[in-house]
Design a protein around this motif. Sequence first.
Motif, short mmCIF file in Angstrom:
data_model
loop_
_atom_site.label_atom_id
_atom_site.label_comp_id
_atom_site.label_asym_id
_atom_site.label_seq_id
_atom_site.Cartn_x
_atom_site.Cartn_y
_atom_site.Cartn_z
N GLN A 30 0.82 -1.21 0.00
CA GLN A 30 0.00 0.00 0.00
C GLN A 30 0.86 1.27 0.00
N GLU A 31 2.00 1.19 0.67
CA GLU A 31 2.89 2.35 0.71
C GLU A 31 3.35 2.73 -0.69
N LEU A 32 3.66 1.72 -1.52
CA LEU A 32 4.09 1.98 -2.89
C LEU A 32 2.94 2.55 -3.73
N VAL A 33 1.73 2.02 -3.52
CA VAL A 33 0.57 2.52 -4.27
C VAL A 33 0.32 3.99 -3.93
N SER A 34 0.37 4.33 -2.66
CA SER A 34 0.13 5.71 -2.25
C SER A 34 1.22 6.65 -2.77
N LYS A 35 2.47 6.19 -2.69
CA LYS A 35 3.58 7.01 -3.17
C LYS A 35 3.47 7.24 -4.67
N THR A 36 3.10 6.20 -5.40
CA THR A 36 2.97 6.33 -6.85
C THR A 36 1.80 7.25 -7.20
N GLY A 37 0.75 7.20 -6.40
CA GLY A 37 -0.39 8.09 -6.62
C GLY A 37 0.01 9.54 -6.51
N LYS A 38 0.86 9.85 -5.55
CA LYS A 38 1.34 11.23 -5.39
C LYS A 38 2.21 11.62 -6.58
N THR A 39 3.00 10.66 -7.10
CA THR A 39 3.81 10.94 -8.30
C THR A 39 2.91 11.24 -9.49
N PHE A 40 1.83 10.47 -9.61
CA PHE A 40 0.91 10.69 -10.73
C PHE A 40 0.27 12.08 -10.63
N ILE B 158 -3.33 13.78 -23.63
CA ILE B 158 -2.77 13.68 -22.29
C ILE B 158 -1.57 12.73 -22.29
N GLN B 159 -1.60 11.72 -23.16
CA GLN B 159 -0.48 10.78 -23.28
C GLN B 159 0.77 11.49 -23.78
N HIS B 160 0.60 12.34 -24.81
CA HIS B 160 1.73 13.08 -25.36
C HIS B 160 2.28 14.06 -24.34
N ALA B 161 1.38 14.73 -23.61
CA ALA B 161 1.82 15.68 -22.60
C ALA B 161 2.62 14.99 -21.50
N ILE B 162 2.21 13.78 -21.11
CA ILE B 162 2.95 13.03 -20.09
C ILE B 162 4.34 12.67 -20.59
N SER B 163 4.45 12.32 -21.87
CA SER B 163 5.77 11.99 -22.43
C SER B 163 6.69 13.21 -22.40
N ILE B 164 6.14 14.41 -22.63
CA ILE B 164 6.94 15.63 -22.55
C ILE B 164 7.38 15.88 -21.10
N VAL B 165 6.49 15.61 -20.16
CA VAL B 165 6.83 15.76 -18.75
C VAL B 165 8.01 14.86 -18.38
N LEU C 274 10.59 11.99 -12.40
CA LEU C 274 9.23 11.48 -12.27
C LEU C 274 9.03 10.14 -12.97
N ARG C 275 10.04 9.70 -13.71
CA ARG C 275 9.95 8.39 -14.34
C ARG C 275 10.06 7.30 -13.26
N LEU C 276 9.30 6.27 -13.43
CA LEU C 276 9.32 5.17 -12.47
C LEU C 276 9.71 3.88 -13.17
N GLU C 277 10.30 2.98 -12.43
CA GLU C 277 10.74 1.70 -12.99
C GLU C 277 10.11 0.55 -12.22
N GLY C 278 10.17 -0.62 -12.84
CA GLY C 278 9.74 -1.84 -12.17
C GLY C 278 8.29 -1.82 -11.74
N LEU C 279 8.03 -2.26 -10.53
CA LEU C 279 6.66 -2.37 -10.03
C LEU C 279 6.00 -1.00 -9.93
N ALA C 280 6.78 0.02 -9.56
CA ALA C 280 6.21 1.36 -9.44
C ALA C 280 5.69 1.86 -10.79
N HIS C 281 6.42 1.53 -11.87
CA HIS C 281 5.97 1.91 -13.21
C HIS C 281 4.63 1.25 -13.53
N LYS C 282 4.47 -0.02 -13.15
CA LYS C 282 3.22 -0.72 -13.41
C LYS C 282 2.06 -0.11 -12.63
N VAL C 283 2.34 0.30 -11.40
CA VAL C 283 1.30 0.96 -10.61
C VAL C 283 0.91 2.29 -11.25
#
Length: 511
Positions: free
Chosen positions: A122-132, A152-159, A166-175
């Motif tokens: 749950q800690e990872l889910v909450s942290k990833t939510g704040k990143t989103f 919105i997809q293109h804008a996220i790629s620019i971000v 703000l890029r995430l890897e592994g399980l965090a990326h999947k979340v």
Amino acid sequence: MESEDKSDCQMQRVSSPSVIVIGSGFAGIAAARALHDAMFQVIVLESRNRIGGRVHTDYSFGFPVDLGASWLHGVCKENPLAPLIGRLGLPLYRTSGDNSVLYDHDLESYALYDFEGNQVPQELVSKTGKTFESILRETDLVRQEFSGDMSIQHAISIVFERRPDLRLEGLAHKVLQWYLCRMEGWFAADADTISVKCWDQEVLLPGGHGFMVRGYLPVINTLAKGLDIRLGHRLDSRYSNGYPSLIRYIIYSQLCFSCFSMCTLRVTKVVRHYNGVKVMVEDGRTFTADAAVVTVPLGVLKSYCIEFEPRLPQWKEEAINDLGIGIENKIVLLFEKVFWPNVEFLGVVAETSHGCSYFLNLHKATGHSALVYMPAGQLARDVEKLSDEEAANVAFRQLLKLLPNASPPIQYLVSHWGTDKNSLGSYSYDTVGKSHDLYERLRIPVDNLFFAGEATSIDYPGSVHGAYSTGLMAAEDCRMRVLERYGELDLFQPVMGEEVPVSAPILISRM
């Protein structure tokens, strides 16, 4: 056509003006109710064998399940539907509070899993939510810098290019992809088609989001009571066979309209004249009235299966063509018993948003052992190509990814909003490069034709209360236009009068 048949279809103006309402969803029934109460002659033409449109409460399991809309977005006195729901004593189950935003309106209680059935901390889910949330704030900066629109997809790629932190890897990326999947579910569309300039233009009412525990059917049946509604086909045999007598009684007792026609009433043509309208239906009959309120879904308007004569103005056709229509379906799985966690939502995380999925836990809100799989966008289109059994198997295979020991369902229900010829989509959204003002353009009347529905609500698109509000607005515009023409404005009460309805508290709970 014989004159005696023709006279049955005409709404001759004797002592009060006449209106034809096309469509019996929440917008159509709201408009018809208001005009009927203002002493207009009103006929509602509906191509389905039921009222409600994209609000559809099914009783196949022996308890109500909404296959369409199922939330009241904004449990507050500002919501125009809240007083009616309160007076009916219908319970709501709150799935989020005031601090919710578009993509997490139902995420107060959830559990996410990977493909191996391991629960995501749950800690990872909450942290990833704040990143989103941070990513979405950055997309606001992107849209301020660019004069043109983008997805919105293109804008996220620019971000990500600007903020690699703000890029995430592994399980965090999947979340993170799961959060994007939930956002796509809100719009019923893929992120590469959603406008970054307009995605957050909807007005969010306070009070959080309330799940309709008993479904929306009691609400629309109350509004429809006593109206002259002409349904398109006979009731399906499942409404008269195979149900316990109590359920049959509930269904039939709610069909309390003053007129109940069993003919083919799919509208094919709407002709407007300076002094009236003529509406033609599939079986060749014609209805005439002083005005018409068109409340068919945006997807149906886009299909041009209804001919308008003369043709609608170019600005109106552009609004129809340029607004997006999304698809989100429900696959409801009923089980012998509950074997999943006591949370409101279950989710599967994946490398892409298309590979993610989520289930609404009906047991949490209603006490019944059922889960609702809700594919949206292209995934929903892909699933609609399957048979109901195959679609249910797709949903169950997704469930097995998070709960490998899940028991097979004993029954299932599947919606088909994208291929249903009476809807051709679920609800509207802002597409890339198009103005949010298109909703208002779609609402604006054309002579004695008035338009209503969720796709005509600039503040509350895609919502039941948005559809309801536009029905009331169309009714008032129609009332003023028609009575002004006959110089009788003083003879009738306003559709939306000054009398304050008796308020009743909304029954809302958390389990």
